[in-house]
Design a protein around this motif. Structure first.
Motif, PDB file in Angstrom:
ATOM      1  N   ILE A 110       0.818  -1.215   0.000  1.00 17.98           N
ATOM      2  CA  ILE A 110       0.000   0.000   0.000  1.00 17.98           C
ATOM      3  C   ILE A 110       0.857   1.273   0.000  1.00 17.98           C
ATOM      4  N   ARG A 111       2.132   1.130  -0.381  1.00 19.67           N
ATOM      5  CA  ARG A 111       3.065   2.245  -0.288  1.00 19.67           C
ATOM      6  C   ARG A 111       2.764   3.377  -1.273  1.00 19.67           C
ATOM      7  N   ASP A 112       2.143   3.054  -2.418  1.00 21.65           N
ATOM      8  CA  ASP A 112       1.980   4.070  -3.463  1.00 21.65           C
ATOM      9  C   ASP A 112       0.581   4.002  -4.068  1.00 21.65           C
ATOM     10  N   PRO A 113      -0.347   4.841  -3.590  1.00 16.38           N
ATOM     11  CA  PRO A 113      -1.712   4.815  -4.142  1.00 16.38           C
ATOM     12  C   PRO A 113      -1.809   5.424  -5.533  1.00 16.38           C
ATOM     13  N   ARG A 114      -0.745   6.055  -6.003  1.00 13.42           N
ATOM     14  CA  ARG A 114      -0.816   6.711  -7.313  1.00 13.42           C
ATOM     15  C   ARG A 114      -0.621   5.744  -8.464  1.00 13.42           C
ATOM     16  N   ARG A 115      -0.052   4.559  -8.203  1.00 18.12           N
ATOM     17  CA  ARG A 115       0.202   3.628  -9.307  1.00 18.12           C
ATOM     18  C   ARG A 115      -0.979   2.713  -9.611  1.00 18.12           C
ATOM     19  N   PRO A 116      -1.592   1.923  -8.775  1.00 16.88           N
ATOM     20  CA  PRO A 116      -1.328   1.719  -7.353  1.00 16.88           C
ATOM     21  C   PRO A 116      -0.397   0.513  -7.121  1.00 16.88           C
ATOM     22  N   VAL A 148     -20.051  -5.351 -20.410  1.00 16.68           N
ATOM     23  CA  VAL A 148     -20.126  -5.556 -18.966  1.00 16.68           C
ATOM     24  C   VAL A 148     -18.712  -5.710 -18.404  1.00 16.68           C
ATOM     25  N   SER A 149     -18.409  -4.887 -17.427  1.00 20.96           N
ATOM     26  CA  SER A 149     -17.076  -4.903 -16.839  1.00 20.96           C
ATOM     27  C   SER A 149     -17.199  -4.743 -15.321  1.00 20.96           C
ATOM     28  N   HIS A 150     -16.202  -4.123 -14.722  1.00 14.19           N
ATOM     29  CA  HIS A 150     -16.086  -4.047 -13.272  1.00 14.19           C
ATOM     30  C   HIS A 150     -15.819  -2.606 -12.841  1.00 14.19           C
ATOM     31  N   GLN A 151     -16.018  -2.357 -11.560  1.00 20.05           N
ATOM     32  CA  GLN A 151     -15.995  -0.981 -11.087  1.00 20.05           C
ATOM     33  C   GLN A 151     -14.691  -0.246 -11.391  1.00 20.05           C
ATOM     34  N   MET A 152     -13.556  -0.834 -10.990  1.00 18.31           N
ATOM     35  CA  MET A 152     -12.296  -0.116 -11.152  1.00 18.31           C
ATOM     36  C   MET A 152     -11.979   0.190 -12.613  1.00 18.31           C
ATOM     37  N   PRO A 153     -12.034  -0.773 -13.533  1.00 18.15           N
ATOM     38  CA  PRO A 153     -11.751  -0.438 -14.933  1.00 18.15           C
ATOM     39  C   PRO A 153     -12.696   0.609 -15.516  1.00 18.15           C
ATOM     40  N   ALA A 160      -9.863   8.925 -17.171  1.00 16.80           N
ATOM     41  CA  ALA A 160      -8.963   9.235 -18.283  1.00 16.80           C
ATOM     42  C   ALA A 160      -9.685  10.015 -19.371  1.00 16.80           C
ATOM     43  N   ALA A 161     -10.914   9.596 -19.684  1.00 13.88           N
ATOM     44  CA  ALA A 161     -11.679  10.263 -20.741  1.00 13.88           C
ATOM     45  C   ALA A 161     -11.998  11.707 -20.375  1.00 13.88           C
ATOM     46  N   GLU A 162     -12.170  11.962 -19.087  1.00 14.43           N
ATOM     47  CA  GLU A 162     -12.496  13.306 -18.613  1.00 14.43           C
ATOM     48  C   GLU A 162     -11.257  14.116 -18.213  1.00 14.43           C
ATOM     49  N   ASN A 163     -10.069  13.545 -18.531  1.00 12.00           N
ATOM     50  CA  ASN A 163      -8.797  14.229 -18.250  1.00 12.00           C
ATOM     51  C   ASN A 163      -8.634  14.573 -16.778  1.00 12.00           C
ATOM     52  N   ARG A 164      -9.047  13.618 -15.932  1.00  9.04           N
ATOM     53  CA  ARG A 164      -8.887  13.780 -14.492  1.00  9.04           C
ATOM     54  C   ARG A 164      -7.760  12.866 -14.023  1.00  9.04           C
ATOM     55  N   ARG A 165      -7.197  13.159 -12.860  1.00  8.92           N
ATOM     56  CA  ARG A 165      -6.101  12.332 -12.358  1.00  8.92           C
ATOM     57  C   ARG A 165      -6.624  10.929 -12.070  1.00  8.92           C
ATOM     58  N   LEU A 166      -5.754   9.938 -12.248  1.00  8.41           N
ATOM     59  CA  LEU A 166      -6.184   8.550 -12.114  1.00  8.41           C
ATOM     60  C   LEU A 166      -6.202   8.067 -10.671  1.00  8.41           C
ATOM     61  N   TRP A 167      -5.304   8.534  -9.833  1.00  9.01           N
ATOM     62  CA  TRP A 167      -5.318   8.049  -8.449  1.00  9.01           C
ATOM     63  C   TRP A 167      -6.424   8.766  -7.681  1.00  9.01           C
ATOM     64  N   HIS A 168      -7.087   8.013  -6.809  1.00  5.37           N
ATOM     65  CA  HIS A 168      -8.323   8.501  -6.214  1.00  5.37           C
ATOM     66  C   HIS A 168      -8.674   7.668  -4.989  1.00  5.37           C
ATOM     67  N   ASP A 169      -9.695   8.094  -4.277  1.00  5.42           N
ATOM     68  CA  ASP A 169     -10.240   7.349  -3.141  1.00  5.42           C
ATOM     69  C   ASP A 169     -11.312   6.404  -3.683  1.00  5.42           C
ATOM     70  N   PRO A 170     -11.089   5.081  -3.622  1.00  3.91           N
ATOM     71  CA  PRO A 170     -12.079   4.133  -4.171  1.00  3.91           C
ATOM     72  C   PRO A 170     -13.477   4.301  -3.585  1.00  3.91           C
ATOM     73  N   ARG A 171     -13.575   4.846  -2.394  1.00  3.43           N
ATOM     74  CA  ARG A 171     -14.890   5.018  -1.761  1.00  3.43           C
ATOM     75  C   ARG A 171     -15.709   6.120  -2.434  1.00  3.43           C
ATOM     76  N   ARG A 172     -15.070   6.925  -3.288  1.00  2.45           N
ATOM     77  CA  ARG A 172     -15.759   8.049  -3.901  1.00  2.45           C
ATOM     78  C   ARG A 172     -16.038   7.829  -5.389  1.00  2.45           C
ATOM     79  N   ARG A 173     -15.891   6.603  -5.848  1.00  3.34           N
ATOM     80  CA  ARG A 173     -16.178   6.307  -7.245  1.00  3.34           C
ATOM     81  C   ARG A 173     -17.675   6.415  -7.534  1.00  3.34           C
ATOM     82  N   GLN A 174     -18.016   6.999  -8.655  1.00  6.76           N
ATOM     83  CA  GLN A 174     -19.416   7.010  -9.103  1.00  6.76           C
ATOM     84  C   GLN A 174     -19.583   5.855 -10.085  1.00  6.76           C
TER      85      GLN A 174
END
Length: 211
Positions: A110-116, A148-153, A160-174
């Motif tokens: 869990i050292r690097d949430p930016r990769r992750p 049909v896919s999964h939440q994280m992908p 990426a499509a919205e040009n937002r940073r990729l690392w994030h808090d998984p609890r805040r995914r829409q």
């Protein structure tokens, strides 16, 4: 003449998971009764759309989510594509309680949430999801496709499509269970990203539970 193509990314429905583990890519995890009801509700909501193909992650829960929609759309065959699969995760098979993150043996993961650092790199997820979306656009140009896919992908390709940073808090995914994230293209240009929850009435407690 401009051609409008819509790629719908559908997250699978609720999974039967009484042990509460992170199942990730583990086999044998199927939809719960509530998850099957979610899949049926999605199917009813899209039955009148111009969807001419249904693709799915090979995971059981994804295929079971895809099946009612494929049937509602005239008995379309469900095409399996590995690019839609869940991301890898070193914590597969474990319960993600607070103790997991306090255990010194897990600090390296869990050292690097930016990769992750605990699983498949976000950039790799973007690459495979962009690849499958490009393939889908080419296959159904001028129409719509359901994948049909999964939440994280799904969430990562949306960021990426919205040009937002990729690392994030998984609890805040829409990206709730059985939700649709829809990419609308005019020719090859992305014009909108939409989000709907056809089975919202069936969500319980935490809508981002699972994967």
């Amino acid at each position: 003449m401009t051609e409008t193509t819509v790629v719908h990314l559908l997250r699978h429905g609720e999974v039967y998971n009484p042990a509460g583990v992170l199942y990730g890519r583990l086999p044998g995890y199927h939809l719960s009764d509530n998850g099957r009801a979610m899949a049926d509700m999605v199917a009813k909501s899209i039955a009148g759309r111009d969807i001419v193909a249904v693709w799915s992650s090979p995971m059981e829960r994804a295929q079971e989510t895809a099946a009612p929609s494929a049937e509602a759309l005239g008995g379309l065959a469900v095409v399996l594509d590995d690019r839609l699969i869940e991301a890898t995760n070193v914590f597969e098979g474990k319960r993600l309680a607070g103790a997991v993150f306090k255990d010194p043996r897990n600090f390296w993961h869990i050292r690097d949430p930016r990769r992750p650092s605990w699983g498949e790199a976000y950039l790799d997820v973007v690459a495979r999801m962009k690849s499958v979306i490009d393939s889908a656009k080419a296959a159904v140009r001028g129409h719509e496709i359901l994948m049909v896919s999964h939440q994280m992908p799904i969430w990562i390709i949306r960021l990426a499509a919205e040009n937002r940073r990729l690392w994030h808090d998984p609890r805040r995914r829409q990206c709730s269970l059985a939700s649709l994230t829809s990419f609308t293209f005019e020719d090859d240009r992305l014009v909108t990203v939409g989000y709907t929850e056809p089975a919202a009435i069936l969500l319980k407690g935490n809508p981002i539970a699972g994967s």
